[in-house]
Write a protein that holds these residues in place. Structure first.
Motif, PDB file in Angstrom:
ATOM      1  N   GLY A 184       1.098  -1.251  -0.064  1.00 45.43           N
ATOM      2  CA  GLY A 184       0.153  -0.139   0.242  1.00 45.43           C
ATOM      3  C   GLY A 184       0.792   1.291  -0.004  1.00 45.43           C
ATOM      4  O   GLY A 184       2.055   1.003   0.138  1.00 45.43           O
ATOM      5  N   GLY A 185       0.116   2.482  -0.224  1.00 44.35           N
ATOM      6  CA  GLY A 185       0.953   3.542  -0.173  1.00 44.35           C
ATOM      7  C   GLY A 185       1.490   4.182   1.136  1.00 44.35           C
ATOM      8  O   GLY A 185       1.112   3.352   2.142  1.00 44.35           O
ATOM      9  N   PRO A 186       2.052   5.365   1.219  1.00 44.88           N
ATOM     10  CA  PRO A 186       2.633   5.519   2.452  1.00 44.88           C
ATOM     11  C   PRO A 186       1.388   6.065   3.448  1.00 44.88           C
ATOM     12  O   PRO A 186       0.468   6.466   2.890  1.00 44.88           O
ATOM     13  N   GLY A 187       1.540   5.635   4.832  1.00 43.82           N
ATOM     14  CA  GLY A 187       0.499   5.860   5.534  1.00 43.82           C
ATOM     15  C   GLY A 187      -0.836   5.314   5.601  1.00 43.82           C
ATOM     16  O   GLY A 187      -1.755   5.725   5.955  1.00 43.82           O
TER      17      GLY A 187
ATOM     18  N   GLU B  11       5.932  -0.999  -0.364  1.00 50.10           N
ATOM     19  CA  GLU B  11       5.187   0.205  -0.873  1.00 50.10           C
ATOM     20  C   GLU B  11       4.663  -0.059  -2.118  1.00 50.10           C
ATOM     21  O   GLU B  11       4.911  -0.840  -2.999  1.00 50.10           O
ATOM     22  N   ARG B  12       3.466   0.664  -2.321  1.00 49.63           N
ATOM     23  CA  ARG B  12       2.655   0.666  -3.687  1.00 49.63           C
ATOM     24  C   ARG B  12       3.663   1.304  -4.829  1.00 49.63           C
ATOM     25  O   ARG B  12       4.005   2.070  -4.732  1.00 49.63           O
TER      26      ARG B  12
ATOM     27  N   GLU C 190      -5.367   0.793   0.937  1.00 49.40           N
ATOM     28  CA  GLU C 190      -5.558   2.015   0.060  1.00 49.40           C
ATOM     29  C   GLU C 190      -6.030   3.070   1.067  1.00 49.40           C
ATOM     30  O   GLU C 190      -6.760   2.582   2.061  1.00 49.40           O
ATOM     31  N   HIS C 191      -5.655   4.168   0.709  1.00 49.42           N
ATOM     32  CA  HIS C 191      -6.044   5.345   1.512  1.00 49.42           C
ATOM     33  C   HIS C 191      -6.854   6.117   0.392  1.00 49.42           C
ATOM     34  O   HIS C 191      -6.197   6.938  -0.411  1.00 49.42           O
ATOM     35  N   ARG C 192      -8.110   6.272   0.229  1.00 47.86           N
ATOM     36  CA  ARG C 192      -8.770   6.754  -0.670  1.00 47.86           C
ATOM     37  C   ARG C 192      -9.327   8.240  -0.264  1.00 47.86           C
ATOM     38  O   ARG C 192     -10.129   8.123   0.712  1.00 47.86           O
ATOM     39  N   VAL C 193      -9.350   9.446  -0.989  1.00 54.55           N
ATOM     40  CA  VAL C 193     -10.094  10.577  -0.502  1.00 54.55           C
ATOM     41  C   VAL C 193     -11.220  10.559  -1.440  1.00 54.55           C
ATOM     42  O   VAL C 193     -10.857  10.961  -2.561  1.00 54.55           O
ATOM     43  N   ALA C 194     -12.370  10.993  -1.079  1.00 53.18           N
ATOM     44  CA  ALA C 194     -13.600  11.296  -1.933  1.00 53.18           C
ATOM     45  C   ALA C 194     -14.324  12.249  -1.387  1.00 53.18           C
ATOM     46  O   ALA C 194     -14.739  12.068  -0.104  1.00 53.18           O
ATOM     47  N   ASN C 195     -14.680  13.210  -1.821  1.00 58.04           N
ATOM     48  CA  ASN C 195     -15.348  14.392  -1.344  1.00 58.04           C
ATOM     49  C   ASN C 195     -14.811  15.179   0.154  1.00 58.04           C
ATOM     50  O   ASN C 195     -15.381  15.099   1.092  1.00 58.04           O
ATOM     51  N   GLN C 196     -13.391  14.853  -0.198  1.00 56.42           N
ATOM     52  CA  GLN C 196     -12.624  15.624   1.022  1.00 56.42           C
ATOM     53  C   GLN C 196     -12.695  14.659   2.165  1.00 56.42           C
ATOM     54  O   GLN C 196     -12.229  14.862   3.435  1.00 56.42           O
TER      55      GLN C 196
ATOM     56  N   PHE D 261     -11.583   0.083   6.468  1.00 59.67           N
ATOM     57  CA  PHE D 261     -10.936  -0.206   7.857  1.00 59.67           C
ATOM     58  C   PHE D 261     -10.725   0.934   8.576  1.00 59.67           C
ATOM     59  O   PHE D 261     -10.644   2.094   7.978  1.00 59.67           O
ATOM     60  N   LEU D 262     -10.620   0.884   9.894  1.00 64.42           N
ATOM     61  CA  LEU D 262     -10.567   2.033  10.719  1.00 64.42           C
ATOM     62  C   LEU D 262      -9.360   1.687  11.476  1.00 64.42           C
ATOM     63  O   LEU D 262      -9.234   0.608  12.164  1.00 64.42           O
ATOM     64  N   ILE D 263      -8.492   2.762  11.902  1.00 71.49           N
ATOM     65  CA  ILE D 263      -7.643   2.597  12.820  1.00 71.49           C
ATOM     66  C   ILE D 263      -7.797   3.595  14.129  1.00 71.49           C
ATOM     67  O   ILE D 263      -8.104   4.785  13.680  1.00 71.49           O
TER      68      ILE D 263
END
Lengths: 98, 582
Positions: free
Chosen positions: B44-47, B181-182, B204-210, B233-235
């Motif tokens: 996955g990507g960073p963070g 790393e992705r 993945e860490h996706r941002v949609a509608n902020q 998922f939630l951390i």
């Protein structure tokens, strides 16, 4: 030069008597005799016998040559077949160039 | 978004050995955990939580499954790592002291290293082997192996050594996680996936509608079925929780137990008992129609009946709700203090929809309530489209039904014309639907309530007027007049009017009764009169008759005497005179 006054402490990490480690050790001895005659100490650590020592010097590849003294610590991995690289890596000034 | 995971658990026949990660939800998706004795790749990507997920794998293994683990950190130092996960409640120091976890930081700094000639990574193997043997580790994490690539330049050696490493790990029989790393085109920057072919998990860490959402996907899992979707998922302070999308097989248990709504008159409309346990109830209506009050009443009743309740507020703060509900006679604060009621208030925009779902799941798992209230679901639309909200609610309802939890949603309908059509589209999903709406008449607004539907029970089809007072909520029958439904003061007037009418009618009735009584009396008097008249006539008649008799008798006697006298017969000489008289 100051460095030349010091005794060099070198440590060679190996994992068993593999061709690579034998080559590395013979190469190292050769370079030291050539450039640091009488001013060096070589300690060979076989990780197969003392695995707990690998962590201390951050060893992950073998063979690894570690220059403990003079500081800073420097590491050279591989069978040390390239003399120039070894000398540069250890920061030894070749005698014939002085 | 919906699939079913139940079949994943049914692979007992050819049991594939799996090592549970202990991460909430992940074991359900993978049907039991990671492949035992094999390496798995998390990329996955960073963070995006790779390190955290892998460290949780180690910590859970050590604490919950009694499987010690080795964490080989190529990125962070041991102290940094300890600090980073302390916020999740993982005490790495103690675990290391207990010989359950061993963390080894492998420091690779290119500037300090010179490469000459042939070498291999036996040093790493020995180190790892030593760490594994020293605590008897069953789990290993290499985070992130790719640092080797930045530290060493001889790719040919590296690649062959990596292949050897994974082989060696398998031989060791440890369950390993390798993080990567992705990459841009491939899953990982260095193509690690070609070495680890058993199990690959993509984060993945996706941002949609902020709004950012963390997503997990099992890209491949050789030899085992797995959920193939993206799972949010939630951390948080308790680690990672993955939300498995539960099955929508509609096989959840049903209960015929009933839960009263807290409004007696509403229960009366529902066969006098209330809602079914485990059902979902939608309360929809325009602004200010008392949706929250109905929800609070339900919560209050549940708590009074010793049922735990979770109130999820998306609009008001808990304190605000408690204060407001006090004004209509519900003391929710008391239930909060006694631990029966738990408020959770968050702005919808805090998380994405999926995250909300994960958060709600977590709350419910932890508190184990019997009643859940979402007030209002309308606000969730601000973080997703209606179809997304619907998908989320389907899954929530499904989850709650499985747990036999009764849920009440409130929904705001902005326009009363469409209120009967769409309420986030959930109206078809819910078991009972109460519609509260304004009835505007005679310059005042009143509340009317209908039961639009209530599955599995006879329910009243009547519109009731919904009255909120200091004593709580009540439903009053509305009047259906010629102009339609009459509510509020018009209803009061109508009631008054009817009462007057009733009194008048009663009065009239009384008068008639008295009239009859009087008539009867008169007639009775007349009858008595006639009777006496008849008696007197009868007496008169009787009197004449008697006189006649008497006269006759006296006359007879007199005549006899006269006759006797004429014959000259005294009393004694009667016989002498008798022939002459003849």
């Amino acid at each position: 030069m100051e460095i030349e006054e010091q005794t060099w402490e070198l440590r060679l990490y190996i994992a068993g008597k593999t061709p690579k480690s034998v080559t590395a050790l013979s190469n190292l001895k050769k370079y030291c005799e050539e450039h640091l005659e009488g001013r060096y100490k070589i300690e060979v650590i076989d990780l197969l016998l003392q695995p707990q020592l690998a962590e201390g010097d951050q060893i992950f590849a073998v063979p690894t040559l570690v220059r403990k003294v003079p500081v800073p610590i420097r590491k050279i991995i591989g069978d040390l077949s390239n003399e120039e690289k070894v000398l540069v890596g250890l920061n030894i000034v070749p005698l014939n160039k002085i | 978004m919906i699939d079913n995971l139940s079949h994943l658990q049914q692979t007992d026949k050819y049991k594939f050995p799996k090592t549970p990660t202990g991460i909430k939800g992940l074991d359900e998706i993978t049907g039991g955990g990671l492949p035992t004795g094999r390496p798995a790749l998390i990329c996955g990507g960073p963070g995006c939580g790779k390190t955290l997920m892998s460290i949780e794998f180690i910590v859970r293994g050590a604490t919950e499954y009694n499987e010690p683990g080795v964490f080989l950190a190529f990125e962070e130092k041991v102290e940094e790592l300890e600090m980073n996960v302390a916020s999740l409640g993982f005490d790495l120091k103690k675990l290391q002291a207990d010989k359950l976890v061993k963390i080894d930081h492998v420091h690779i700094e290119r500037s300090e290293i010179e490469e000459t000639g042939e070498y291999d990574l036996d040093g790493l193997f020995i180190r790892l082997g030593y760490a594994i043997d020293s605590i008897g580790a069953k789990r290993v994490v290499l985070d992130t192996l790719e640092n080797l690539f930045s530290g060493l330049s001889n790719q040919a050696i590296l690649r062959s050594e990596l292949r050897r490493l994974f082989h060696w790990l398998k031989e060791k029989g440890v369950t390993a996680i390798i993080t990567g790393e992705r990459g841009e085109k491939e899953l990982t920057r260095q193509g690690l996936e070609e070495y680890v072919s058993d199990c690959v998990i993509l984060l993945e860490h996706r941002v949609a509608n902020q709004i950012s959402t963390r997503l997990l996907r099992v890209v491949k899992y050789r030899g085992s079925m797995h959920g193939t979707n993206e799972y949010p998922f939630l951390i948080d302070e308790e680690g990672i929780s993955v939300l498995p999308v539960t099955s929508l097989q509609l096989t959840s248990e049903v209960s015929s137990e009933r839960l009263p709504s807290g409004i007696e008159s509403l229960d009366k409309m529902l066969e006098g008992k209330g809602f079914y346990r485990g059902s979902s109830i939608l309360v929809s209506g325009t602004a200010g129609t008392g949706k929250t009050s109905i929800a609070a009443s339900f919560a209050n009743k549940a708590c009074t009946d010793n049922k735990k309740c979770v109130y999820l507020a998306f609009e008001e703060s808990p304190k605000q709700i408690i204060r407001n509900m006090k004004s209509i006679g519900f003391d929710l604060g008391k239930h909060v203090d006694s631990g029966m009621l738990e408020f959770h208030a968050f702005r919808p925009t805090v998380y994405g929809l999926e995250m909300h779902l994960v958060a709600i799941h977590k709350i419910i798992r932890k508190f184990d309530p019997q009643v859940v209230i979402l007030d209002p679901i309308t606000n969730l639309v601000t973080v997703g489209s209606i179809s997304e909200v619907k998908a989320m609610l389907i899954r929530l309802i499904d989850f709650l039904q499985e747990k036999q939890i009764t849920v009440m949603f409130t929904a705001l309908t902005l326009n009363s014309f469409v209120s009967e059509q769409t309420d986030e589209g959930v109206s078809s999903l819910v078991d009972a639907w109460l519609l509260v709406r304004d009835i505007e008449l005679n310059g005042e607004r009143n509340r009317g309530m209908y039961i639009m539907k209530s599955r599995g029970m006879k329910h009243s089809n009547q519109v009731r007027e919904f009255v909120i007072s200091d004593e709580g909520l009540n439903l009053v029958d509305v009047y259906l007049g010629p102009e339609g439904v009459i509510v509020g003061s018009a209803r009061e007037a109508q009631m008054l009017h009817e009462e007057t009418g009733l009194a008048l009618r009663g009065h009239a009735l009384n008068r008639k009764n008295r009239e009859i009584l009087r008539k009867k009396k008169v007639l009775e008097a007349q009858i008595a009169n006639l009777q006496t008249e008849f008696e007197s006539v009868e007496e008169e008649l009787n009197k004449g008759y008697m006189e006649e008799e008497l006269k006759k008798e006296i006359f007879e006697r007199n005549r006899n005497e006269i006759t006797n006298i004429r014959r000259g017969i005294d009393g004694s000489g009667e016989s002498k005179n008798s022939p002459q008289s003849k």
